[in-house]
Motif scaffolding. Structure first.
Motif, PDB file in Angstrom:
ATOM      1  N   VAL A 139     156.273  45.149 -64.750  1.00  0.00           N
ATOM      2  CA  VAL A 139     155.397  45.990 -65.583  1.00  0.00           C
ATOM      3  C   VAL A 139     156.205  46.734 -66.641  1.00  0.00           C
ATOM      4  N   ILE A 140     157.336  47.303 -66.234  1.00  0.00           N
ATOM      5  CA  ILE A 140     158.169  48.029 -67.188  1.00  0.00           C
ATOM      6  C   ILE A 140     158.786  47.068 -68.200  1.00  0.00           C
ATOM      7  N   GLY A 141     159.000  45.820 -67.798  1.00  0.00           N
ATOM      8  CA  GLY A 141     159.472  44.808 -68.745  1.00  0.00           C
ATOM      9  C   GLY A 141     158.496  44.597 -69.885  1.00  0.00           C
ATOM     10  N   ILE A 142     157.205  44.717 -69.596  1.00  0.00           N
ATOM     11  CA  ILE A 142     156.185  44.596 -70.646  1.00  0.00           C
ATOM     12  C   ILE A 142     156.344  45.725 -71.658  1.00  0.00           C
ATOM     13  N   VAL A 143     156.566  46.945 -71.153  1.00  0.00           N
ATOM     14  CA  VAL A 143     156.764  48.105 -72.032  1.00  0.00           C
ATOM     15  C   VAL A 143     158.010  47.917 -72.891  1.00  0.00           C
ATOM     16  N   THR A 144     159.111  47.513 -72.253  1.00  0.00           N
ATOM     17  CA  THR A 144     160.355  47.301 -72.982  1.00  0.00           C
ATOM     18  C   THR A 144     160.212  46.192 -74.012  1.00  0.00           C
ATOM     19  N   GLY A 145     159.559  45.112 -73.628  1.00  0.00           N
ATOM     20  CA  GLY A 145     159.401  43.982 -74.539  1.00  0.00           C
ATOM     21  C   GLY A 145     158.565  44.310 -75.753  1.00  0.00           C
ATOM     22  N   PHE A 146     157.485  45.053 -75.563  1.00  0.00           N
ATOM     23  CA  PHE A 146     156.579  45.330 -76.677  1.00  0.00           C
ATOM     24  C   PHE A 146     157.099  46.446 -77.574  1.00  0.00           C
ATOM     25  N   LEU A 147     157.725  47.463 -76.977  1.00  0.00           N
ATOM     26  CA  LEU A 147     158.087  48.654 -77.745  1.00  0.00           C
ATOM     27  C   LEU A 147     159.583  48.832 -77.957  1.00  0.00           C
ATOM     28  N   GLY A 148     160.408  48.058 -77.280  1.00  0.00           N
ATOM     29  CA  GLY A 148     161.846  48.214 -77.460  1.00  0.00           C
ATOM     30  C   GLY A 148     162.401  49.473 -76.828  1.00  0.00           C
ATOM     31  N   ALA A 149     161.652  50.100 -75.925  1.00  0.00           N
ATOM     32  CA  ALA A 149     162.111  51.312 -75.242  1.00  0.00           C
ATOM     33  C   ALA A 149     162.766  50.950 -73.923  1.00  0.00           C
ATOM     34  N   GLY A 150     163.823  51.687 -73.576  1.00  0.00           N
ATOM     35  CA  GLY A 150     164.534  51.385 -72.347  1.00  0.00           C
ATOM     36  C   GLY A 150     163.703  51.627 -71.101  1.00  0.00           C
ATOM     37  N   GLY A 151     162.849  52.642 -71.152  1.00  0.00           N
ATOM     38  CA  GLY A 151     161.965  52.913 -70.026  1.00  0.00           C
ATOM     39  C   GLY A 151     162.608  53.669 -68.884  1.00  0.00           C
ATOM     40  N   GLY A 152     163.712  54.400 -69.180  1.00  0.00           N
ATOM     41  CA  GLY A 152     164.396  55.129 -68.125  1.00  0.00           C
ATOM     42  C   GLY A 152     163.511  56.138 -67.416  1.00  0.00           C
ATOM     43  N   PHE A 153     162.580  56.750 -68.167  1.00  0.00           N
ATOM     44  CA  PHE A 153     161.695  57.746 -67.568  1.00  0.00           C
ATOM     45  C   PHE A 153     160.722  57.115 -66.581  1.00  0.00           C
ATOM     46  N   LEU A 154     160.549  55.790 -66.649  1.00  0.00           N
ATOM     47  CA  LEU A 154     159.727  55.058 -65.681  1.00  0.00           C
ATOM     48  C   LEU A 154     160.584  54.427 -64.583  1.00  0.00           C
ATOM     49  N   ILE A 155     161.768  53.973 -64.964  1.00  0.00           N
ATOM     50  CA  ILE A 155     162.636  53.279 -64.011  1.00  0.00           C
ATOM     51  C   ILE A 155     163.152  54.226 -62.936  1.00  0.00           C
ATOM     52  N   ILE A 156     163.573  55.431 -63.342  1.00  0.00           N
ATOM     53  CA  ILE A 156     164.148  56.372 -62.380  1.00  0.00           C
ATOM     54  C   ILE A 156     163.163  56.732 -61.260  1.00  0.00           C
ATOM     55  N   PRO A 157     161.897  57.099 -61.576  1.00  0.00           N
ATOM     56  CA  PRO A 157     160.953  57.361 -60.477  1.00  0.00           C
ATOM     57  C   PRO A 157     160.740  56.148 -59.581  1.00  0.00           C
ATOM     58  N   ALA A 158     160.722  54.946 -60.175  1.00  0.00           N
ATOM     59  CA  ALA A 158     160.542  53.731 -59.367  1.00  0.00           C
ATOM     60  C   ALA A 158     161.694  53.548 -58.382  1.00  0.00           C
ATOM     61  N   LEU A 159     162.908  53.834 -58.834  1.00  0.00           N
ATOM     62  CA  LEU A 159     164.068  53.709 -57.948  1.00  0.00           C
ATOM     63  C   LEU A 159     164.057  54.783 -56.864  1.00  0.00           C
ATOM     64  N   LEU A 160     163.557  55.957 -57.220  1.00  0.00           N
ATOM     65  CA  LEU A 160     163.450  57.030 -56.223  1.00  0.00           C
ATOM     66  C   LEU A 160     162.381  56.701 -55.185  1.00  0.00           C
ATOM     67  N   PHE A 161     161.224  56.193 -55.658  1.00  0.00           N
ATOM     68  CA  PHE A 161     160.095  55.931 -54.772  1.00  0.00           C
ATOM     69  C   PHE A 161     160.317  54.712 -53.885  1.00  0.00           C
ATOM     70  N   PHE A 162     160.744  53.594 -54.521  1.00  0.00           N
ATOM     71  CA  PHE A 162     160.728  52.305 -53.841  1.00  0.00           C
ATOM     72  C   PHE A 162     162.100  51.798 -53.393  1.00  0.00           C
ATOM     73  N   ALA A 163     163.180  52.328 -53.991  1.00  0.00           N
ATOM     74  CA  ALA A 163     164.523  51.929 -53.559  1.00  0.00           C
ATOM     75  C   ALA A 163     165.186  53.012 -52.722  1.00  0.00           C
ATOM     76  N   ASN A 164     164.515  54.174 -52.614  1.00  0.00           N
ATOM     77  CA  ASN A 164     165.020  55.266 -51.772  1.00  0.00           C
ATOM     78  C   ASN A 164     166.440  55.679 -52.173  1.00  0.00           C
ATOM     79  N   LEU A 165     166.691  55.748 -53.479  1.00  0.00           N
ATOM     80  CA  LEU A 165     168.013  56.124 -53.963  1.00  0.00           C
ATOM     81  C   LEU A 165     168.086  57.622 -54.242  1.00  0.00           C
ATOM     82  N   PRO A 166     169.213  58.251 -53.988  1.00  0.00           N
ATOM     83  CA  PRO A 166     169.411  59.634 -54.435  1.00  0.00           C
ATOM     84  C   PRO A 166     169.361  59.697 -55.959  1.00  0.00           C
ATOM     85  N   MET A 167     169.130  60.878 -56.509  1.00  0.00           N
ATOM     86  CA  MET A 167     168.913  61.026 -57.940  1.00  0.00           C
ATOM     87  C   MET A 167     170.074  60.473 -58.771  1.00  0.00           C
ATOM     88  N   LYS A 168     171.311  60.807 -58.410  1.00  0.00           N
ATOM     89  CA  LYS A 168     172.450  60.350 -59.205  1.00  0.00           C
ATOM     90  C   LYS A 168     172.564  58.836 -59.193  1.00  0.00           C
TER      91      LYS A 168
END
Length: 262
Positions: free
Chosen positions: A151-180
């Motif tokens: 889904v975030i690939g669609i955003v990046t592909g269409f708008l050229g935005a990195g999507g970090g503000f979407l990727i970080i929550p996804a990694l926190l929620f679904f990969a159970n990673l600490p913030m750093k």
């Protein structure tokens, strides 16, 4: 205006270095409004600038042990597939003039900027919200991570935005990673996505001004170095709401400019 553009380019890297995201959301407005670059071409330039800047941050986080390669690959592979489909197939099929309403033309460039403005405002709200995300699971959900990546690939592909503000929550929620670790892994994903998207644009013959790209990327790189240094002394979570308000104002400005000032 170009002098302001180069100065603003530092903010791209500064934000990525301080809070791990958000800076790439400014790349398109900087390129379009300060450097007068066509929005479609600006998305290509943005992929390069964001990718190079993220790469510089990746190295620092690698040395700090914050890169989780497995989670990054589960996220990045479906994300890259979405990027290539959007940039090399779908965008090329969108006509320059999509439709006309009472002499007002809805063009491809207009659509890109409007969607980008809405995305900026959505991103700003997530930055302004001071409540940190809550971990939903104690285990990594690789299937959901891959779905979110596509889904975030669609955003990046269409708008050229990195999507970090979407990727970080996804990694926190679904990969159970600490913030750093989420920040460091996010930069790796942004680098992979942006690089593949830019190489795809080269493959289809997008004209590139490499001297201009190098100058902008170098300014963003300086910002990344400053931001990474400051992040050791400053709390990025306290700076994020301030940056969020700035992004919100920018998003509203783009909407007004594109709809009422044409």
């Amino acid at each position: 205006m170009e002098y302001f553009g180069y100065l603003a380019s530092v903010i791209i890297g500064l934000s990525l270095g301080l809070i791990g995201g958000g800076g790439s959301i400014l790349t398109i407005p900087i390129l379009v409004y300060l450097f007068k670059i066509d929005p479609k071409l600006a998305t290509s330039y943005s992929l390069f600038i964001v990718g190079v800047t993220a790469l510089s941050g990746c190295y620092t986080h690698y040395r700090m042990g914050n890169l989780k390669i497995k989670s990054a690959m589960y996220f990045a592979i479906p994300s890259v597939f979405s990027i290539l489909v959007i940039r090399e197939v779908i965008i090329l099929k969108i006509p320059n003039v999509i439709f006309t309403i009472n002499d007002f033309q809805v063009t491809k460039n207009f659509l890109i900027m409007i969607i980008f403005a809405v995305l900026m405002m959505a991103a700003s709200l997530s930055m302004i919200n001071k409540k940190g995300p809550h971990i939903l699971s104690a285990h990594t959900n690789y299937l959901q991570l891959a779905i979110i990546g596509s889904v975030i690939g669609i955003v990046t592909g269409f708008l050229g935005a990195g999507g970090g503000f979407l990727i970080i929550p996804a990694l926190l929620f679904f990969a159970n990673l600490p913030m750093k670790q989420a920040v460091g892994t996010s930069l790796l994903i942004i680098f992979i996505n942006s690089s593949i998207g830019f190489l795809g644009d080269l493959f289809i013959g997008t004209p590139i001004d490499y001297v201009f790209l190098a100058s902008i990327s170098s300014m963003a790189f300086v910002g990344m170095l400053i931001g990474t240094h400051l992040s050791k002394k400053m709390d990025g979570n306290k700076l994020k709401p301030i940056f969020g308000w700035f992004v919100l104002v920018m998003g509203i400005y783009i909407l007004i400019k594109e709809i009422f000032m044409k």
